[in-house]
Motif scaffolding. Structure first.
Motif, PDB file in Angstrom:
ATOM      1  N   GLY A  70       0.775  -1.224   0.000  1.00 30.26           N
ATOM      2  CA  GLY A  70       0.000   0.000   0.000  1.00 30.26           C
ATOM      3  C   GLY A  70       0.806   1.273   0.000  1.00 30.26           C
ATOM      4  N   LEU A  71       2.092   1.196  -0.361  1.00 24.23           N
ATOM      5  CA  LEU A  71       2.958   2.377  -0.376  1.00 24.23           C
ATOM      6  C   LEU A  71       3.557   2.590  -1.758  1.00 24.23           C
ATOM      7  CD1 LEU A  71       4.793   1.994   3.072  1.00 24.23           C
ATOM      8  CD2 LEU A  71       2.900   3.532   2.496  1.00 24.23           C
ATOM      9  N   ALA A  72       2.730   2.506  -2.780  1.00 24.92           N
ATOM     10  CA  ALA A  72       3.208   2.734  -4.138  1.00 24.92           C
ATOM     11  C   ALA A  72       3.790   4.136  -4.257  1.00 24.92           C
ATOM     12  CB  ALA A  72       2.057   2.560  -5.126  1.00 24.92           C
ATOM     13  N   PRO A  73       4.838   4.309  -5.072  1.00 24.73           N
ATOM     14  CA  PRO A  73       5.494   5.616  -5.164  1.00 24.73           C
ATOM     15  C   PRO A  73       4.565   6.772  -5.484  1.00 24.73           C
ATOM     16  CG  PRO A  73       6.842   3.949  -6.220  1.00 24.73           C
ATOM     17  CD  PRO A  73       5.555   3.283  -5.845  1.00 24.73           C
ATOM     18  N   ASP A  74       3.527   6.566  -6.309  1.00 26.88           N
ATOM     19  CA  ASP A  74       2.649   7.684  -6.655  1.00 26.88           C
ATOM     20  C   ASP A  74       1.709   8.063  -5.517  1.00 26.88           C
ATOM     21  OD1 ASP A  74       0.945   5.523  -6.777  1.00 26.88           O
ATOM     22  OD2 ASP A  74       0.385   5.784  -8.878  1.00 26.88           O
ATOM     23  N   THR A  75       1.694   7.278  -4.441  1.00 24.40           N
ATOM     24  CA  THR A  75       0.895   7.623  -3.263  1.00 24.40           C
ATOM     25  C   THR A  75       1.707   8.379  -2.220  1.00 24.40           C
ATOM     26  OG1 THR A  75       1.350   5.569  -2.036  1.00 24.40           O
ATOM     27  CG2 THR A  75      -0.475   5.541  -3.626  1.00 24.40           C
ATOM     28  N   ILE A  76       3.035   8.435  -2.392  1.00 23.32           N
ATOM     29  CA  ILE A  76       3.897   9.127  -1.433  1.00 23.32           C
ATOM     30  C   ILE A  76       4.872  10.053  -2.172  1.00 23.32           C
ATOM     31  CG2 ILE A  76       3.736   7.527   0.513  1.00 23.32           C
ATOM     32  CD1 ILE A  76       6.194   6.065  -0.569  1.00 23.32           C
ATOM     33  N   PRO A  77       4.352  11.003  -2.974  1.00 25.45           N
ATOM     34  CA  PRO A  77       5.239  11.857  -3.762  1.00 25.45           C
ATOM     35  C   PRO A  77       6.124  12.756  -2.924  1.00 25.45           C
ATOM     36  CG  PRO A  77       2.984  12.678  -3.828  1.00 25.45           C
ATOM     37  CD  PRO A  77       2.933  11.333  -3.171  1.00 25.45           C
ATOM     38  N   GLU A  78       5.756  12.994  -1.668  1.00 22.92           N
ATOM     39  CA  GLU A  78       6.604  13.804  -0.795  1.00 22.92           C
ATOM     40  C   GLU A  78       7.826  13.035  -0.295  1.00 22.92           C
ATOM     41  OE1 GLU A  78       3.786  11.590   1.909  1.00 22.92           O
ATOM     42  OE2 GLU A  78       3.787  12.439  -0.108  1.00 22.92           O
ATOM     43  N   ILE A  79       7.858  11.717  -0.540  1.00 26.81           N
ATOM     44  CA  ILE A  79       8.937  10.858  -0.054  1.00 26.81           C
ATOM     45  C   ILE A  79       9.815  10.356  -1.193  1.00 26.81           C
ATOM     46  CG2 ILE A  79       9.409   8.609   1.032  1.00 26.81           C
ATOM     47  CD1 ILE A  79       6.921   9.082   2.750  1.00 26.81           C
ATOM     48  N   THR A  80       9.192  10.046  -2.309  1.00 22.81           N
ATOM     49  CA  THR A  80       9.933   9.431  -3.417  1.00 22.81           C
ATOM     50  C   THR A  80       9.591  10.124  -4.722  1.00 22.81           C
ATOM     51  OG1 THR A  80      10.433   7.324  -4.515  1.00 22.81           O
ATOM     52  CG2 THR A  80       8.171   7.669  -3.805  1.00 22.81           C
ATOM     53  N   GLU A  81      10.578  10.245  -5.608  1.00 25.16           N
ATOM     54  CA  GLU A  81      10.376  10.900  -6.895  1.00 25.16           C
ATOM     55  C   GLU A  81      11.043  10.092  -7.995  1.00 25.16           C
ATOM     56  OE1 GLU A  81      12.191  14.747  -6.850  1.00 25.16           O
ATOM     57  OE2 GLU A  81      14.037  14.036  -5.934  1.00 25.16           O
ATOM     58  N   PRO A  82      10.405  10.001  -9.161  1.00 19.71           N
ATOM     59  CA  PRO A  82      11.011   9.245 -10.268  1.00 19.71           C
ATOM     60  C   PRO A  82      12.214   9.977 -10.834  1.00 19.71           C
ATOM     61  CG  PRO A  82       8.989  10.300 -10.990  1.00 19.71           C
ATOM     62  CD  PRO A  82       9.068  10.510  -9.514  1.00 19.71           C
ATOM     63  N   TYR A  83      13.142   9.188 -11.364  1.00 19.31           N
ATOM     64  CA  TYR A  83      14.335   9.744 -12.011  1.00 19.31           C
ATOM     65  C   TYR A  83      14.302   9.303 -13.466  1.00 19.31           C
ATOM     66  CZ  TYR A  83      19.249  10.765 -12.964  1.00 19.31           C
ATOM     67  OH  TYR A  83      20.425  11.263 -13.501  1.00 19.31           O
ATOM     68  N   ASP A  84      14.074  10.239 -14.349  1.00 17.76           N
ATOM     69  CA  ASP A  84      13.873   9.912 -15.762  1.00 17.76           C
ATOM     70  C   ASP A  84      15.021  10.486 -16.579  1.00 17.76           C
ATOM     71  OD1 ASP A  84      12.490   8.684 -17.796  1.00 17.76           O
ATOM     72  OD2 ASP A  84      11.177  10.400 -18.174  1.00 17.76           O
ATOM     73  N   ASP A  85      16.236  10.017 -16.297  1.00 16.82           N
ATOM     74  CA  ASP A  85      17.413  10.630 -16.901  1.00 16.82           C
ATOM     75  C   ASP A  85      18.555   9.609 -16.954  1.00 16.82           C
ATOM     76  OD1 ASP A  85      19.199  12.583 -17.933  1.00 16.82           O
ATOM     77  OD2 ASP A  85      18.240  14.135 -16.715  1.00 16.82           O
ATOM     78  N   MET A  86      19.751  10.108 -17.325  1.00 18.31           N
ATOM     79  CA  MET A  86      20.939   9.273 -17.437  1.00 18.31           C
ATOM     80  C   MET A  86      21.694   9.224 -16.107  1.00 18.31           C
ATOM     81  SD  MET A  86      20.666   8.436 -20.613  1.00 18.31           S
ATOM     82  CE  MET A  86      22.241   7.671 -21.035  1.00 18.31           C
ATOM     83  N   TYR A  87      22.427   8.154 -15.917  1.00 23.02           N
ATOM     84  CA  TYR A  87      23.368   7.995 -14.796  1.00 23.02           C
ATOM     85  C   TYR A  87      24.748   8.143 -15.427  1.00 23.02           C
ATOM     86  CZ  TYR A  87      25.610   5.451 -10.851  1.00 23.02           C
ATOM     87  OH  TYR A  87      26.391   5.063  -9.787  1.00 23.02           O
ATOM     88  N   VAL A  88      25.428   9.257 -15.119  1.00 26.97           N
ATOM     89  CA  VAL A  88      26.618   9.657 -15.857  1.00 26.97           C
ATOM     90  C   VAL A  88      27.878   9.438 -15.018  1.00 26.97           C
ATOM     91  CG1 VAL A  88      27.770  11.549 -17.066  1.00 26.97           C
ATOM     92  CG2 VAL A  88      25.270  11.393 -17.101  1.00 26.97           C
ATOM     93  N   TRP A  89      28.876   8.820 -15.634  1.00 33.19           N
ATOM     94  CA  TRP A  89      30.198   8.652 -15.032  1.00 33.19           C
ATOM     95  C   TRP A  89      31.174   9.496 -15.863  1.00 33.19           C
ATOM     96  CZ3 TRP A  89      31.489   4.375 -11.450  1.00 33.19           C
ATOM     97  CH2 TRP A  89      30.346   3.740 -10.962  1.00 33.19           C
ATOM     98  N   ARG A  90      31.859  10.427 -15.210  1.00 35.12           N
ATOM     99  CA  ARG A  90      32.749  11.309 -15.943  1.00 35.12           C
ATOM    100  C   ARG A  90      34.078  11.443 -15.220  1.00 35.12           C
ATOM    101  NH1 ARG A  90      29.407  16.929 -14.662  1.00 35.12           N
ATOM    102  NH2 ARG A  90      30.223  17.241 -12.545  1.00 35.12           N
ATOM    103  N   ASN A  91      35.107  11.905 -15.963  1.00 35.32           N
ATOM    104  CA  ASN A  91      36.436  12.051 -15.364  1.00 35.32           C
ATOM    105  C   ASN A  91      36.632  13.476 -14.849  1.00 35.32           C
ATOM    106  OD1 ASN A  91      36.897  13.603 -17.640  1.00 35.32           O
ATOM    107  ND2 ASN A  91      38.333  12.165 -18.590  1.00 35.32           N
ATOM    108  N   ALA A  92      37.879  13.766 -14.449  1.00 39.67           N
ATOM    109  CA  ALA A  92      38.168  15.075 -13.865  1.00 39.67           C
ATOM    110  C   ALA A  92      37.926  16.208 -14.847  1.00 39.67           C
ATOM    111  CB  ALA A  92      39.600  15.107 -13.359  1.00 39.67           C
ATOM    112  N   GLU A  93      38.066  15.932 -16.139  1.00 43.21           N
ATOM    113  CA  GLU A  93      37.855  16.950 -17.174  1.00 43.21           C
ATOM    114  C   GLU A  93      36.395  17.007 -17.625  1.00 43.21           C
ATOM    115  OE1 GLU A  93      40.568  14.742 -17.351  1.00 43.21           O
ATOM    116  OE2 GLU A  93      41.689  16.371 -16.366  1.00 43.21           O
ATOM    117  N   ARG A  94      35.526  16.348 -16.878  1.00 44.45           N
ATOM    118  CA  ARG A  94      34.083  16.308 -17.152  1.00 44.45           C
ATOM    119  C   ARG A  94      33.758  15.615 -18.474  1.00 44.45           C
ATOM    120  NH1 ARG A  94      31.043  19.552 -13.714  1.00 44.45           N
ATOM    121  NH2 ARG A  94      32.288  20.862 -12.324  1.00 44.45           N
TER     122      ARG A  94
END
Length: 528
Positions: A70-94
Motif C-alpha cells: 500500500g505504499l506505491a510511489p505515486d501515493t507518497i510523492p513527498e517521499i519518493t520521486e522518479p528519475y527519468d534521466d541518465m546515470y553519468v560517469w565522468r572524469n576530472a575533465e568532465r
C-alpha cells in the motif's frame, strides 16, 4: 502504537515468527506475514527508528514491492520521486566515461529509477506495521537466541529496565544488519570479497532557491572520487572517497564536509547539513542463510558496494522470496524443505550484483594517475564507438522452486476494472495462473484443478469465459505479448512476482502439478 504497548508475557509468548531488526527489511517481512494473519514479534535494540538517510535510490521492482503493502510511489510523492534521466560517469575533465540510461518505465509498471527519503519511507512502513493486530513491536529490547529445537527460544532483555522474557517462535529471522548478532549466534561464516573503501556520505537539504541539475553523477577524479545524486524530494547527496593520506577521523568532521561541498555552491547560509558519516563499503555474503529454524535476510545475509544502488533493494527481494514460503509452511500448505530454496534462489542474483557493484567501484575508486589515464582513454573510446555500458544483472532466480523456463520477474500491466484502470497486483495477489484463453481451463486434469484449489492459486485469462476463471481486460496488450514471447498459453506466477514456469495448453496440468510437488507434502495433504 497499541501493539507496541504490551510486551509478551508467559501467556502470550508463542509466535509464528520472531524477527530481530526493525529496519526496512524486518518491517517488510513483519508486514507481509502480519497481513497474512501470522503472529509475529519484531524487536530492536534501538528505542527509535534511525532518523537519517542511508539508501537513497530504488528500482522498479522495489516500487512494485512497496505497492504490495500500500505504499506505491505515486501515493507518497513527498517521499519518493522518479528519475527519468541518465546515470553519468565522468572524469576530472568532465568527459563522459559511461552513460547509463536510468530513464523510462520498467517491466513492473513503475519507473526504472527513483530517489527517496529512507527515514520518511520507514515511518510510513512502521505505520502500516503498527496497524496490524497480529504483530507485536518491541523497541529497546535486545534479543539472544538460546535454543533452536522444534521451536526457537529467544531471551529478550529490556535495555532500560533489565526485565527479561523468554519467547518461543516456530521461526526466527535475523534482519539485524551487517553486524548481525543472529548470524554470530548461528555460527554462520562470512565470505569476504576483500573490497573495502571508506567514503564520506553527506546529505544536504538545499535552500529551494538553489538549482541543481537533476542528474546522478559519478566523478572519477583521482584528486577526489565523488558522487552527486538526488536524495529524494528536496534533498541532495554527495559522497567523497577517503584518499590514501587521510584518516577517517579527519574526513568525518563537519567543517570538512562543508569544505568539500563549497565547490558545489553549498554553504551553511543556504543549506542544511542533514548528516555526514564515513562508511566502509564492503562486499560479501553469509555462507549459509538458514540454520534449522533460524534464517537471515538483508545486510545480515549480504553486503555490496553502493555503486549500483541495489543494497536495500536486495534485502527487500529477500523478504519477498522468503515471506510466501514461510507463510505456506506456517499455513500447512508446504513442506518445511521449501525454505532451503530461499538461499539458492537469492544468492545467485546477489553474487552477480556484488560482482557488478565491485566492477563499478573499480572504475571510480582509482587514485593512481597512470591507471586513471588508461581507464579514461579506454572508456572514452568505447563510448565513442557506441559500446553499451555493462548492464546490471537481470532479476533472475537461481536454482530452486521453479521449472527451467521459470525464475523470471513477471511484468505488471494495467487492466480495465470497474470502468477505470488498475494495476494488476492491486487486484490479484498470491500465486496466479495466467492463461491466454479461459476455455483452456477445460484441458486441466482433475488433479491439476484440485492442486489449484489446495494451493490457493488464482486463475485469470486474457479472453474467453469459464466459471472457474477471472477474465481480465488489459489496457495495452502487455500480457498477450509476454505470453507470445514465452511461446506459452499459460504461465504460473508465484506470490513474489517471479514465474514458476510456462506451458502450452496441454502442458499446463503438468506445470501446476510440478508446482504442487515442489511445495512438498503439506500438512493438509498429510491429514487427508
Amino acid at each position: 502504537m497499541s501493539n507496541e504497548a504490551t510486551p509478551p508475557t508467559a501467556a502470550t509468548d508463542n509466535y509464528d515468527v520472531m524477527i530481530v531488526g526493525l529496519g526496512p527489511v524486518g518491517k517488510l517481512l513483519a508486514i507481509q506475514l502480519g497481513r497474512a494473519g501470522h503472529r509475529v514479534l519484531i524487536a530492536d535494540r534501538k528505542t527509535e527508528g534511525y532518523p537519517l538517510p542511508r539508501a537513497v535510490t530504488h528500482d522498479f521492482e522495489f516500487a512494485r514491492i512497496l505497492q504490495s503493502i500500500g505504499l506505491a510511489p505515486d501515493t507518497i510523492p513527498e517521499i519518493t520521486e522518479p528519475y527519468d534521466d541518465m546515470y553519468v560517469w565522468r572524469n576530472a575533465e568532465r568527459q563522459s566515461l559511461v552513460e547509463v540510461d536510468w530513464s523510462g518505465i520498467g517491466s513492473s509498471g513503475w519507473y526504472n529509477t527513483y530517489f527517496f527519503s529512507q527515514p520518511a519511507l520507514e515511518d510510513r512502513m512502521e505505520a502500516v506495521l503498527l496497524a496490524l493486530p497480529t504483530v507485536t513491536v518491541l523497541r529497546g529490547w535486545s534479543a539472544e537466541v538460546i535454543a533452536d529445537d522444534d521451536v526457537v527460544s529467544t531471551r529478550l532483555s529490556n535495555l532500560a529496565t533489565a526485565d527479561e522474557l523468554i519467547v518461543k517462535s516456530r521461526y526466527l529471522v535475523g534482519a539485524d544488519g551487517a553486524n548481525s548478532t543472529v548470524r554470530r549466534w548461528a555460527g554462520i561464516d562470512w565470505h569476504d570479497m576483500g573490497f573495502f573503501y571508506d567514503w564520506l556520505v553527506v546529505d544536504v537539504i538545499p535552500d529551494p532557491s538553489l538549482e541543481f541539475p537533476h542528474v546522478a553523477i559519478q566523478t572519477c577524479d583521482i584528486a577526489r572520487p565523488a558522487t552527486m545524486v538526488p536524495g529524494g524530494p528536496g534533498r541532495r547527496r554527495w559522497e567523497f572517497m577517503r584518499l590514501p593520506h587521510e584518516t577517517i577521523e579527519s574526513l568525518n568532521k563537519t567543517e570538512r564536509a562543508w569544505e568539500l561541498l563549497e565547490p558545489f555552491g553549498i554553504r551553511p547560509d543556504n543549506s542544511e547539513l542533514e548528516r555526514h558519516s564515513v562508511y566502509t563499503f564492503q562486499a560479501g555474503w553469509a555462507t549459509s542463510w538458514r540454520q534449522g529454524h533460524v534464517l537471515l535476510a538483508g545486510d545480515a545475509a549480504h553486503l555490496m558496494p553502493p555503486f549500483a544502488g541495489q543494497g536495500l533493494g536486495a534485502g527487500l527481494r529477500d523478504v519477498m522470496n522468503l515471506f510466501w514460503k514461510l507463510g505456506a509452511v506456517l499455513d500447512g500448505r508446504a513442506a518445511e524443505s521449501v525454505l532451503d530454496t530461499y538461499e539458492t534462489e537469492r544468492l545467485t542474483h546477489i553474487r552477480e550484483f556484488i560482482d557488478f557493484s565491485i566492477s563499478l567501484g573499480r572504475v571510480i575508486c582509482i587514485t593512481d594517475p597512470a591507471e586513471a589515464a588508461e581507464r579514461d582513454e579506454r572508456m572514452i573510446a568505447e563510448l565513442a564507438k557506441g559500446h553499451a555500458p555493462p548492464a546490471p544483472p537481470a532479476p533472475l532466480l537461481g536454482p530452486g522452486l521453479h521449472l527451467s523456463d521459470g525464475g523470471q520477474l513477471s511484468p505488471q500491466a494495467t487492466i480495465h476494472f470497474d470502468g477505470s484502470a488498475a494495476r494488476f497486483d492491486d487486484l490479484y495477489s498470491g500465486a496466479v495462473l495466467m492463461m491466454a484463453q479461459a476455455e483452456l481451463y477445460t484441458l486441466l486434469s482433475p488433479e491439476a484443478a484440485a492442486a489449484i484449489r489446495d494451493r490457493g492459486i488464482t486463475v485469470v485469462a486474457l479472453s474467453g469465459e469459464h466459471p472457474a476463471v477471472i477474465t481480465i481486460d488489459e489496457v495495452d496488450g502487455t500480457y498477450a505479448a509476454w505470453l507470445d514471447q514465452l511461446n506459452a498459453e499459460g504461465v504460473l506466477i508465484r506470490p513474489d512476482f517471479y514465474t514458476f514456469g510456462a506451458a502450452t495448453g496441454v502442458e499446463t496440468s503438468a506445470m501446476i502439478l510440478a508446482f504442487s510437488d515442489q511445495l512438498g507434502v503439506s500438512t493438509l495433504e498429510a491429514r487427508a
